[in-house]
Motif scaffolding. Structure first.
Motif, PDB file in Angstrom:
ATOM      1  N   LYS A  12       0.965  -1.330   0.005  1.00  0.00           N
ATOM      2  CA  LYS A  12      -0.356   0.270   0.316  1.00  0.00           C
ATOM      3  C   LYS A  12       0.441   0.413   0.432  1.00  0.00           C
ATOM      4  O   LYS A  12       1.473   1.230  -0.948  1.00  0.00           O
ATOM      5  CB  LYS A  12      -1.087  -0.432   1.524  1.00  0.00           C
ATOM      6  N   ASN A  13       0.980   1.696   0.732  1.00  0.00           N
ATOM      7  CA  ASN A  13       1.435   3.498   0.898  1.00  0.00           C
ATOM      8  C   ASN A  13       3.028   3.243   1.791  1.00  0.00           C
ATOM      9  O   ASN A  13       3.672   4.665   1.950  1.00  0.00           O
ATOM     10  CB  ASN A  13       0.941   4.282   1.891  1.00  0.00           C
ATOM     11  N   TYR A  14       3.547   1.431   2.282  1.00  0.00           N
ATOM     12  CA  TYR A  14       4.620   1.780   2.604  1.00  0.00           C
ATOM     13  C   TYR A  14       5.929   1.207   1.644  1.00  0.00           C
ATOM     14  O   TYR A  14       5.347  -0.078   1.481  1.00  0.00           O
ATOM     15  CB  TYR A  14       4.294   0.459   4.155  1.00  0.00           C
ATOM     16  N   GLY A  35      -1.994   5.667   7.188  1.00  0.00           N
ATOM     17  CA  GLY A  35      -1.448   4.645   6.986  1.00  0.00           C
ATOM     18  C   GLY A  35      -1.313   3.578   7.781  1.00  0.00           C
ATOM     19  O   GLY A  35      -1.298   2.223   7.822  1.00  0.00           O
ATOM     20  N   ASN A  38      -3.440   0.775   7.073  1.00  0.00           N
ATOM     21  CA  ASN A  38      -2.773  -0.314   6.445  1.00  0.00           C
ATOM     22  C   ASN A  38      -1.791  -1.135   7.399  1.00  0.00           C
ATOM     23  O   ASN A  38      -1.672  -1.895   6.423  1.00  0.00           O
ATOM     24  CB  ASN A  38      -2.172   0.351   5.343  1.00  0.00           C
ATOM     25  N   LEU A  62       2.224  -1.211  -3.556  1.00  0.00           N
ATOM     26  CA  LEU A  62       2.606   0.273  -3.810  1.00  0.00           C
ATOM     27  C   LEU A  62       2.651   0.398  -4.995  1.00  0.00           C
ATOM     28  O   LEU A  62       3.004  -0.488  -6.802  1.00  0.00           O
ATOM     29  CB  LEU A  62       3.726   0.257  -2.719  1.00  0.00           C
ATOM     30  N   HIS A  63       2.251   2.198  -5.490  1.00  0.00           N
ATOM     31  CA  HIS A  63       1.784   2.299  -6.327  1.00  0.00           C
ATOM     32  C   HIS A  63       2.743   1.891  -7.358  1.00  0.00           C
ATOM     33  O   HIS A  63       4.407   3.129  -6.634  1.00  0.00           O
ATOM     34  CB  HIS A  63       1.236   3.760  -6.648  1.00  0.00           C
ATOM     35  N   GLY A 362       3.552   7.343   5.330  1.00  0.00           N
ATOM     36  CA  GLY A 362       3.982   6.266   5.409  1.00  0.00           C
ATOM     37  C   GLY A 362       5.027   5.329   5.702  1.00  0.00           C
ATOM     38  O   GLY A 362       6.120   4.967   5.923  1.00  0.00           O
TER      39      GLY A 362
END
Length: 369
Positions: A12-14, A35, A38, A62-63, A362
């Motif tokens: 995710k955002n990490y 986060g 998350n 993560l993107h 994050g």
């Protein structure tokens, strides 16, 4: 059971994070979107092999990344376990326990049980019957491998039977012999799963009452009514007679996949006649009864994840929940809090092995133990 350490990579955002947890209370604070949830979802992943929110594994990467990893170090019954979950856009999911890959992911369920309260728990009362079925299935699947096996088999057979019904409806041709082979198996599974659910609810209901009264402390009568087609002694005949309706609708109308668990207050549906406070108390009672039932069935405490719990409860109910934590009723607990004020107060006044983590963008920018 304890989760000692958590590592996340491209989850995710990490981008990368490592946390060492306290054995009793872990508070995670940070602004909305930092986060916090998350991190709890990462723990959920390690315990139940999937996200609590995203059905697609790759949506949790993560993107811009091609893969993600979550690793947790557990202590259970005096033994250490290293659980790794890897998700790749190209190669799919890999789950390992002490370096050994599971042949079937469902074999992991129940090994490291978890109870996760989320901001979406209102759906347990307000949502459709499917939400409540999933809730009770999630408990039973963690405590009874036989139930899990039969449920998977039932879902597989229903899916194939519905495919046949659609095919027969489109082609105006019916193979009753083939359908009969599915029906014989489904009827047996219906009875067995119904019995397991019924027996479970009989033990679950007193726990629900106990926890509800603890939070409300008022002369209110709650009930949890299990409703099922299979309860009818003539179910097999009704099921057989219903074939042409199934054919018309192109789906199987009767069975345990239509079961309902009605939440009642003083003889009326709580979702229509209960106040917000009563509904919140019922929901937290459901979660705590879930915790207790798993603990009793497996002989050790599951992990308890309380996401934004302070937004769900008033001061009185928060005090009662905190008291249970101080009495070490739960074992290892995680609490998320946007403001951090309540968490800091709890950390300051509670006598327990505890940790406070502050999350920002994050990253862990503060860790007070």
């Amino acid at each position: 059971m304890l989760l000692q350490k958590l590592r996340c990579f491209h989850f995710k955002n990490y981008a990368a994070i490592e946390l060492n947890f306290a054995t009793q209370l872990n508070c995670i604070v940070g602004v909305n979107g930092a986060g916090k949830t998350n991190l709890l979802d990462a723990i959920h992943y390690l315990c139940l092999t999937k996200s609590a929110f995203n059905a697609s594994d790759t949506q949790n990467i993560l993107h811009g990344g091609m893969q993600m990893g979550i690793q947790g170090d557990f202590l259970k019954m005096g033994r250490l376990y290293e659980i790794k979950c890897m998700i790749s856009r190209e190669q799919g999911k890999l789950l390992q326990n002490n370096g050994k890959e599971y042949e079937k992911l469902r074999d992991h369920l129940g090994q490291f049980p978890v109870v996760f309260t989320t901001p979406y728990d209102a759906e347990l009362i307000q949502g459709k019957s499917e939400v409540r079925r999933k809730f009770f299935d999630s408990i039973l699947c963690q405590i009874d491998p036989n139930y899990l096996r039969m449920l998977v088999q039932y879902q597989h057979l229903i899916k194939h039977r519905n495919t046949l019904l659609k095919l027969y409806a489109e082609n105006s041709r019916v193979d009753r012999t083939l359908i009969a082979t599915y029906d014989a198996q489904l009827l047996l599974l219906n009875k067995e799963l119904y019995t397991l659910r019924k027996n479970f609810i009989e033990g679950f209901y007193p726990l629900l009452q106990q926890h509800y009264q603890y939070f409300v402390q008022a002369p209110e009568i709650i009930d949890l009514i299990y409703e099922s087609d299979i309860a009818n002694p003539n179910f097999e005949q009704i099921y057989s007679d219903n074939f042409y309706q199934d054919l018309t609708l192109q789906r199987t109308v009767l069975g345990i996949h239509r079961d309902e668990f009605a939440c009642m207050l003083n003889g009326y549906p709580i979702k229509k006649f209960g106040s917000q406070g009563q509904q919140k108390s019922f929901i937290i009672a459901l979660r705590l009864a879930q915790f207790t039932s798993i603990k009793q069935a497996l002989g050790f405490t599951p992990l308890l994840l309380l996401d934004d719990i302070f937004d769900k409860l008033d001061e009185q109910r928060i005090e009662r929940l905190v008291y249970l934590i101080t009495q070490q009723y739960f074992g290892q607990v995680w609490i998320t809090d946007a403001s951090g004020i309540r968490s800091a107060h709890i950390i300051k006044n509670i006598q327990a092995n505890k940790a406070l983590f502050r999350i920002d963008g994050g990253k862990v920018v503060e860790n007070i133990i």
